[in-house]
Design a protein around this motif. Structure first.
Motif, PDB file in Angstrom:
ATOM      1  N   UNK A  61       0.485  -1.309  -0.028  1.00 35.42           N
ATOM      2  CA  UNK A  61      -0.409  -0.397   0.676  1.00 35.42           C
ATOM      3  C   UNK A  61       0.929   1.348   0.216  1.00 35.42           C
ATOM      4  N   UNK A  62       2.096   0.858   1.074  1.00 36.39           N
ATOM      5  CA  UNK A  62       3.338   2.379   0.766  1.00 36.39           C
ATOM      6  C   UNK A  62       3.656   2.797  -0.691  1.00 36.39           C
ATOM      7  N   UNK A  70       3.443   6.326  -5.505  1.00 36.40           N
ATOM      8  CA  UNK A  70       3.465   6.707  -6.604  1.00 36.40           C
ATOM      9  C   UNK A  70       3.596   4.750  -7.601  1.00 36.40           C
ATOM     10  N   UNK A  71       4.772   4.157  -6.842  1.00 31.87           N
ATOM     11  CA  UNK A  71       4.940   2.702  -7.349  1.00 31.87           C
ATOM     12  C   UNK A  71       6.745   2.460  -8.354  1.00 31.87           C
ATOM     13  N   UNK A  72       7.168   3.988  -8.378  1.00 34.80           N
ATOM     14  CA  UNK A  72       8.289   3.988  -9.144  1.00 34.80           C
ATOM     15  C   UNK A  72       9.794   4.458  -8.725  1.00 34.80           C
ATOM     16  N   UNK A 128      10.063  -0.092 -11.605  1.00 33.16           N
ATOM     17  CA  UNK A 128       9.227  -0.729 -10.757  1.00 33.16           C
ATOM     18  C   UNK A 128      10.008  -1.038  -9.011  1.00 33.16           C
ATOM     19  N   UNK A 129       9.115  -0.324  -8.015  1.00 28.75           N
ATOM     20  CA  UNK A 129       9.528  -0.735  -6.652  1.00 28.75           C
ATOM     21  C   UNK A 129       8.874  -2.050  -6.014  1.00 28.75           C
ATOM     22  N   UNK A 179      14.880   7.964  -0.284  1.00 26.93           N
ATOM     23  CA  UNK A 179      16.183   7.606  -1.476  1.00 26.93           C
ATOM     24  C   UNK A 179      15.221   8.799  -2.299  1.00 26.93           C
ATOM     25  N   UNK A 180      13.535   9.423  -3.318  1.00 22.52           N
ATOM     26  CA  UNK A 180      14.128  10.148  -3.619  1.00 22.52           C
ATOM     27  C   UNK A 180      14.736  11.526  -3.670  1.00 22.52           C
TER      28      UNK A 180
END
Length: 410
Positions: free
Chosen positions: A60-61, A66-68, A73-74, A324-325
Motif C-alpha cells: 500500500x505504501x 507512486x509505485x516507481x 517499479x519498486x 531515497x527520492x
C-alpha cells in the motif's frame, strides 16, 4: 571576437540558466531498482499481527508513493523467519548478498531482529524494525543503518507501568515469555514499576508457545499482587488472558495488564473476556480521520484491522522511499541520514523524528479495552486513557548505552 548581438544573446542565455528552477535529480539506484523485503512470522503466533498484513501494508505504501523510482517499479518480497534467529539470518544474508534487497522490514521476535540487525550493520544495509520490540536495538546493539520504528520494550513498560502505579496498582506479578523479547520487556517494566514507587512480588518464565498457563497463573495469583502483567505476545498473550478469565482472576480482584497486545489479539479474545484490560499501543485505527481512512483500505485487502506493527510498516516504507527520492541515491548511510533529518508526518505519526540511536520517536497511547456496553461494533474495542508524548514515552537518548551516541558526544 564577439559581436554586440552575440554578446547580448549569450548574456541573456546565462541569465535564463540562472533563473531556471533546479530539477530534482533522479535517484541513482545502485542496481537500477529498489527492492523492499518484509521478514516476519507468516505461519505461527505473530502471523496475524505481522505476517501477510505487513506485506499488504508495504505494498500500500509503495502504491501511495507512486509505485516507481527512477522510472523502475519498486519491488516488495517477503519470507517467513519462523521465529528462529538462524533462519532469519540466512534469509537476510541471501537477500542482501544475492538478491539485491535494499531494506529489510518488520522482523518481529527480538532475537531474530537483533541477529538481522548485526548482519545489516556488517554489510552496511538498511534495517527498519516494526514488529521486534527489544529496546537493545537502539541501546547497546544499535546500528548506524538500523531504525526502530513502531514501539519498544521501554515505551511499553514506561507508559503502562507508570500509569498503573499512579492508579494505585502498585504491586506486580509477571508472567514472562522465556526469550529475548520477554526478558527485555520484563526488565524494562520492573525498572519502571520500581521507579514509580511500586514493588514486584513475583516473576515466572513461561516457554514460547505455551499451551497451558495454569501453573504460571496460579503462582502469579498466589503472590497477592494487585496487578498481573503479561510480558509476552501473540498467541501466548491470548492464551494467558483466556485462562486467567477461566480461573476468575479478575473476578477475584486482581487487574490484568498486557504489556504487548495487538488489536487482532483483543478481537480474537472477544470483548467479554478482554474488557477493562490495560495496554499500550502506537496505533489505533479509530483515533483520527486519517487512521480510519487507512484502516478501511487495509481491512478491505487483509480482512482485519491493521495492528500497530502493520501500520508502522506502511509508515516506514513511505518515509524510506521519500528519503531515497530526496537524497537522489539508495546508498544506505545517505538515505538513513535523509530519513533522520526529515520529520515523519503521516497517518501513523505527527512530527515523528529519528534519533542518532535509530529510535523513531512519536506519541504512544495508553488504552483500555471497552466493556460490552461501551462498544458499538465489532472493531470498536479501545478507549483512550492517555496520550504520552514521544519524548516521555521512549528511553532518554543518553540512557540507552548506544555507542553511536557516545561517539557523537565526543
Amino acid at each position: 571576437m564577439l559581436t554586440p548581438l552575440r554578446a547580448a544573446l549569450l548574456a541573456a542565455a546565462s541569465l535564463c540558466a540562472l533563473a531556471a528552477p533546479a530539477r530534482a535529480a533522479e535517484p541513482r539506484l545502485s542496481d537500477g531498482k529498489v527492492k523492499l523485503a518484509v521478514l516476519n512470522d507468516m505461519s505461527s503466533v505473530y502471523a496475524d499481527s505481522t505476517g501477510r498484513g505487513s506485506v499488504i501494508a508495504a505494498e500500500m505504501a509503495v502504491k501511495d508513493f507512486g509505485g516507481t523510482l527512477d522510472g523502475k517499479p519498486v519491488e516488495v518480497v517477503f519470507a517467513d523467519h519462523q521465529n528462529k534467529p538462524d533462519v532469519g539470518s540466512n534469509i537476510a544474508r541471501q537477500w542482501y548478498d544475492r538478491d539485491g534487497v535494499d531494506v529489510i522490514l518488520d522482523v518481529p521476535t527480538s532475537s531474530v531482529a537483533l541477529a538481522v540487525q548485526q548482519i545489516a550493520k556488517d554489510k552496511g544495509k538498511v534495517l527498519i524494525v516494526s514488529g521486534g520490540g527489544t529496546s537493545d536495538l537502539t541501546g547497546v546493539q544499535c546500528s548506524p543503518t538500523g531504525i526502530h520504528w513502531t514501539y519498544d520494550t521501554y515505551a511499553l513498560s514506561h507508559v503502562s507501568g507508570s500509569a498503573a502505579v499512579k492508579k494505585g496498582l502498585d504491586s506486580w506479578a509477571f508472567v514472562t515469555a522465556d526469550y529475548a523479547f520477554g526478558h527485555a520487556l520484563e526488565r524494562d517494566a520492573i525498572a519502571e514499576v520500581k521507579r514509580s514507587g511500586g514493588k514486584v512480588l513475583s516473576t515466572v518464565r513461561a516457554p514460547f508457545a505455551t499451551a497451558d498457563f495454569s501453573s504460571f497463573l496460579l503462582q502469579a495469583q498466589g503472590s497477592g499482587a494487585k496487578l498481573i502483567a503479561f510480558a509476552n505476545a501473540g498467541g501466548d498473550t491470548v492464551n494467558a488472558i483466556k485462562q486467567a478469565h477461566e480461573f476468575g482472576i479478575v473476578q477475584g480482584g486482581q487487574t490484568l495488564l498486557a504489556l504487548l497486545i495487538n488489536i487482532d489479539d483483543v478481537h480474537s479474545l472477544g470483548i467479554e473476556v478482554a474488557q477493562n484490560l490495560l495496554l499500550t499501543t502506537a496505533f489505533y485505527w479509530d483515533r483520527t480521520p486519517e487512521t480510519r481512512a487507512f484502516a478501511a483500505r487495509f481491512k478491505e485487502k487483509a480482512g482485519l484491522m491493521p495492528t500497530m506493527h502493520q501500520a508502522g510498516v506502511y509508515s516506514s516504507v513511505l518515509h524510506y522511499l521519500k528519503a531515497v527520492q530526496a537524497a537522489g541515491t539508495d546508498d544506505a548511510k545517505t538515505v538513513v541520514a535523509k530519513m533522520r533529518e526529515t520529520p515523519v508526518n503521516d497517518m501513523f505519526a505527527t512530527n515523528g523524528r529519528i534519533r542518532e540511536d535509530g529510535r523513531m520517536v512519536h506519541d504512544m497511547y495508553l488504552m483500555q479495552v471497552k466493556t460490552p456496553k461501551e462498544s458499538t461494533g465489532e472493531w470498536d474495542l479501545y478507549k483512550l486513557v492517555a496520550t504520552v508524548p514521544g519524548d516521555e514515552a521512549f528511553r532518554p537518548l543518553a540512557e540507552g548505552g548506544c555507542p553511536l551516541v557516545k561517539a557523537a558526544a565526543k
